[in-house]
Design a protein around this motif. Structure first.
Motif, PDB file in Angstrom:
ATOM      1  N   LEU A  62       9.258   2.241   1.276  1.00 50.86           N
ATOM      2  CA  LEU A  62      10.002   3.196   2.100  1.00 50.86           C
ATOM      3  C   LEU A  62       9.073   3.870   3.103  1.00 50.86           C
ATOM      4  O   LEU A  62       9.433   4.062   4.277  1.00 50.86           O
ATOM      5  N   GLN A  63       7.872   4.193   2.639  1.00 52.34           N
ATOM      6  CA  GLN A  63       6.877   4.800   3.553  1.00 52.34           C
ATOM      7  C   GLN A  63       6.612   3.873   4.742  1.00 52.34           C
ATOM      8  O   GLN A  63       6.552   4.305   5.888  1.00 52.34           O
ATOM      9  N   GLN A  64       6.495   2.599   4.405  1.00 51.76           N
ATOM     10  CA  GLN A  64       6.205   1.609   5.445  1.00 51.76           C
ATOM     11  C   GLN A  64       7.374   1.520   6.443  1.00 51.76           C
ATOM     12  O   GLN A  64       7.167   1.427   7.649  1.00 51.76           O
ATOM     13  N   THR A  65       8.576   1.581   5.899  1.00 58.58           N
ATOM     14  CA  THR A  65       9.760   1.513   6.766  1.00 58.58           C
ATOM     15  C   THR A  65       9.818   2.725   7.686  1.00 58.58           C
ATOM     16  O   THR A  65      10.069   2.609   8.889  1.00 58.58           O
ATOM     17  N   LEU A  66       9.572   3.896   7.118  1.00 58.73           N
ATOM     18  CA  LEU A  66       9.631   5.112   7.935  1.00 58.73           C
ATOM     19  C   LEU A  66       8.528   5.110   8.994  1.00 58.73           C
ATOM     20  O   LEU A  66       8.705   5.650  10.093  1.00 58.73           O
ATOM     21  N   ALA A  67       7.419   4.468   8.660  1.00 63.25           N
ATOM     22  CA  ALA A  67       6.328   4.389   9.646  1.00 63.25           C
ATOM     23  C   ALA A  67       6.770   3.606  10.881  1.00 63.25           C
ATOM     24  O   ALA A  67       6.321   3.877  11.998  1.00 63.25           O
TER      25      ALA A  67
END
Lengths: 407, 378
Positions: free
Chosen positions: A76-81
């Motif tokens: 999810l962190q990667q997606t939000l990035a």
């Protein structure tokens, strides 16, 4: 200065409907840590929380919970990035943009197109869609879904009907129409009674509601019954058109802000969720105000996306014939020329799109889908209980077809 | 995302080979002699944008070929066909058409009456070849295209643009004192339902234009009464301009197909078939007009596609909002005396490549264009 998510305040949500406001304020610390492009889209959805269907509300809450714990979720962190790396639209420099997220999203997408960043935005959106799918899998049990699409009222020609759907199921070419509608409606009622979950069983009609007596546990929407609301909306469009100063995007923004009271929509009665849904179909769907075939197709799309029903019955009716735009949106009453043959073509494509949308839902492998030409002899059935890509010339009726499809 | 467009290109190519027995550009380069050997030094050029966004599925893909019988039977055998033309710009009709005319991806607001910021092919041609405005015409059905003929570029613009005809405006003017019985032709884009009244200045200019093309308003109205759509009216104007003015560069923007925004698939596919017919009729007009026969290059291409059925953010054929591969990837057909026949080109090209190619053929320099030459048609 960029009005970053970190500068969000409780007061930004003051004009949100009450439950949406409470939810936004409760999760304020979570919201302030989100990328602004993501936040704008998320707030636009959140703003409708008070009138969302139960499954949507549960999903909104689950999303907020997941976003609060994003630190533990590297994917999810990667997606939000991905959202963080998008160029920031000028609209976010405006203090208080979060009070009107729909407007901000419109301005942001126009900016992303002109900045050549729309593809990156879509990639980010698709990645978040994958995250959302995981949330749904955890949240929902697999449903036994059934969708029936009745097409071709008053249209007899049916060469090569259901050509997109044929590879996925059995095409029955000798279906007797007698008692077909009654069998479909009876099955709908039975399913609603057997599993009386709110907003889980729907009937959508492109004409007037068939046999208008209320069916317990079934939500009904029809193009005909919404005529007064459509008329009011078209009157608004005619007025804007005659002024010549309101562009299409501005017109759309203004329409989006209109509520059921302004448009005199009382069809959903005291059911606020239903009234808002009906209105959203007419406000957000291009062509839903003028063509009954578009109305049915778009309503089905939105129901499958939002309410995710267990039973969905659609019945297309002949739409009005094509005319100049100023006549199509005119609000004068009178006899309209109909186009049954064109409507069959529209409905056939609409049935295909409904099948695609049905297959986007969790547990799609258990879905049953039937489309039947009520003024002809052809039907298609797609079901785990049936073969794919075959044709049956056996004489049958709709009741038998339903029985075989349900296995 | 470009894998899908590549697969689509292969299916188109396979069909075209089987239907017309044609080969790839590389194979054909060594075979056929160019008819350009007998070409006069300055051919005429006609560009037609295949109206309002059309998908492969409803044109050259196997399931779409039923809607374009005349392109397949009459035009494809005479054409060089590019199977992958990618538009990387904004997918709005006016801004995309402006991009086609400038060879740059324009970035202005699609719904505003704004001139392109980069010079158009019309300005390059007129300045470099010292041609009058009457030698370059644009015919566009939608009122929103009023400014497509001339950029606001500081080195160009300033009266160097094309003569722009909006047949709907002419019809409004012609109808001024007549019975308003041609309403079906005044239909605007479903997404642009705004009526703008004709100003007195614009009326004067329309009168001047009608005079320039020797257009009898009575004849025009009589034809309009027989026409079924705005694009048929555009064809009539194009044929009339070819007959009376014979411009060297003619640009026709068709738009009927954009009825797709109303969500009615039958109306969308009917519009494609109508557009198919218009293109074939135009090619016939070219061949039967001594000013054009044997010396005209015709380029046909959609401005872009429409959303894929499988894009969850879209609603299939109805819109072109997702920017997915299918909405960005389309085709181009070129034919004329100096263009090879029955050839497909599978390498991906871009929609902005059209302008430098036209400039090369017209003998001018599209110095600000961002595209590359479509070498297979030179």
């Amino acid at each position: 200065m960029i009005a970053s998510p970190a500068s969000l305040q409780s007061s930004d949500f003051a004009k949100y409907p009450s439950q949406a406001r409470d939810l936004a304020q409760r999760y304020l610390p979570t919201l302030t840590r989100l990328p602004v492009a993501f936040l704008a889209v998320f707030l636009r959805e959140l703003m409708g929380y008070d009138w969302q269907f139960p499954v949507e509300r549960a999903e909104t809450e689950a999303q907020l919970h997941t976003l609060r714990n994003r630190g533990d979720l590297p994917n999810l962190q990667q997606t939000l990035a991905r959202f963080d790396s998008l160029p920031i639209a000028p609209c976010f420099q405006r203090t208080g943009w979060a009070a009107q997220p729909s407007r901000a999203v419109e301005e942001m997408t126009a900016f992303l197109w002109s900045a050549g960043a729309m593809d990156a935005f879509h990639v980010a959106g698709a990645a978040y869609g994958d995250q959302l799918a995981q949330i749904r899998v955890q949240q929902e049990k697999v449903r036994d879904r059934l969708c029936i699409v009745i097409v071709g009222r008053d249209a007899t020609g049916e060469q090569d009907l259901f050509r997109h759907l044929r590879p996925h199921g059995i095409c029955f070419e000798n279906v007797s129409a007698g008692g077909g509608l009654k069998a479909v409606m009876s099955l709908l009622e039975k399913r609603a009674q057997a599993d009386p979950v709110p907003y889980a069983h729907w009937y959508v009609d492109g004409g007037e509601t068939h046999d208008s007596g209320a069916r317990a546990g079934v939500n009904s929407i029809s193009y005909g019954d919404l005529a007064p609301t459509r008329r009011n909306l078209l009157q608004y469009m005619v007025t804007a058109r005659s002024l010549g100063s309101v562009g299409p995007e501005e017109l759309r923004s203004r329409m989006m802000q209109m509520g059921p009271t302004q448009l005199g929509n009382s069809q959903g009665g005291s059911d606020e969720v239903l009234r808002h849904f009906e209105l959203s179909v007419l406000k957000e769907g291009a062509g839903t105000q003028i063509f009954s075939t578009t109305f049915v197709q778009w309503t089905a799309r939105e129901l499958l996306r939002r309410a995710r029903p267990d039973t969905l019955v659609l019945r297309y009716a002949p739409r009005q014939a094509d005319r100049p735009m100023n006549e199509l949106i005119s609000v004068e009453d009178g006899e309209q020329e109909l186009d049954p043959r064109g409507s069959l073509v529209d409905a056939e494509m609409g049935a295909y799109y409904t099948w695609i949308n049905l297959n986007r839902l969790h547990g799609e492998e258990n879905c049953r889908f039937i489309s039947w030409h009520e003024s002809g002899t052809t039907a298609i059935a797609v079901s785990p209980a049936l073969a794919k890509g075959t044709v049956s010339t056996q004489t049958c009726d709709v009741e038998q077809l339903l029985h075989w499809s349900l296995g | 995302m470009f894998r899908m467009s590549c697969e689509r290109a292969i299916s188109r190519r396979e069909f075209l080979r089987s239907a017309a027995g044609i080969g790839t550009a590389t194979a054909m380069f060594f075979g056929l002699p160019l008819r350009a050997a007998a070409l006069p030094p300055m051919p005429k050029t006609i560009v037609v944008t295949f109206g309002g966004g059309a998908r492969d599925e409803e044109t050259f893909a196997p399931e779409g070929q039923r809607y374009i019988p005349r392109l397949l039977e009459e035009l494809i055998p005479q054409a060089t066909f590019y199977t992958q033309v990618v538009n990387r710009g904004i997918l709005g009709h006016y801004v995309a058409n402006a991009g086609l005319a400038t060879g740059c991806y324009e970035t202005f607001d699609n719904f505003m009456p704004i001139a392109p910021s980069n010079p158009t092919i019309f300005e390059y041609y007129r300045r470099d070849r010292q041609r009058p405005a009457s030698d370059v015409w644009v015919i566009a059905p939608s009122n929103g295209f009023d400014h497509i003929g001339e950029s606001n570029h500081t080195l160009y613009g300033h009266g160097l643009g094309a003569t722009v005809v909006l047949p709907k405006q002419l019809l409004t003017l012609a109808n001024h004192h007549a019975v308003a019985d041609c309403d079906q032709l005044l239909r605007d884009n479903y997404e642009s339902p705004i009526a703008s009244p004709l100003t007195a200045k614009r009326q004067d200019s329309l009168h001047g234009m009608a005079e320039l093309m020797k257009l009898s308003m009575d004849d025009f109205l009589a034809h309009a009464r027989k026409s079924q759509s705005p694009d048929e009216l555009s064809l009539y104007i194009a044929q009339h301009v070819m007959q009376t003015v014979a411009p060297s560069l003619l640009w026709i923007t068709l738009h009927d197909i954009d009825i797709a925004h109303s969500g009615a698939f039958s109306l969308y596919t009917e519009a494609i078939t109508r557009t198919d017919s218009i293109c074939a009729d135009l090619w016939k007009s070219i061949q039967s007009n001594p000013e054009y026969a044997g010396k005209t290059n015709l380029f046909l291409l959609p401005d872009f596609g429409r959303d894929s059925d499988m894009s969850p953010g879209g609603n299939g054929f109805q819109h072109h909002r997702t920017g997915d591969a299918l909405s960005r990837t389309t085709w181009l057909m070129a034919m004329g005396p100096n263009i090879r026949q029955s050839v497909t080109v599978d390498r991906p090209v871009q929609s902005v490549d059209l302008v430098p190619t036209l400039a090369h053929l017209l003998g001018c320099n599209a110095r600000f264009s961002r595209g590359s030459l479509l070498t297979e048609v030179l």
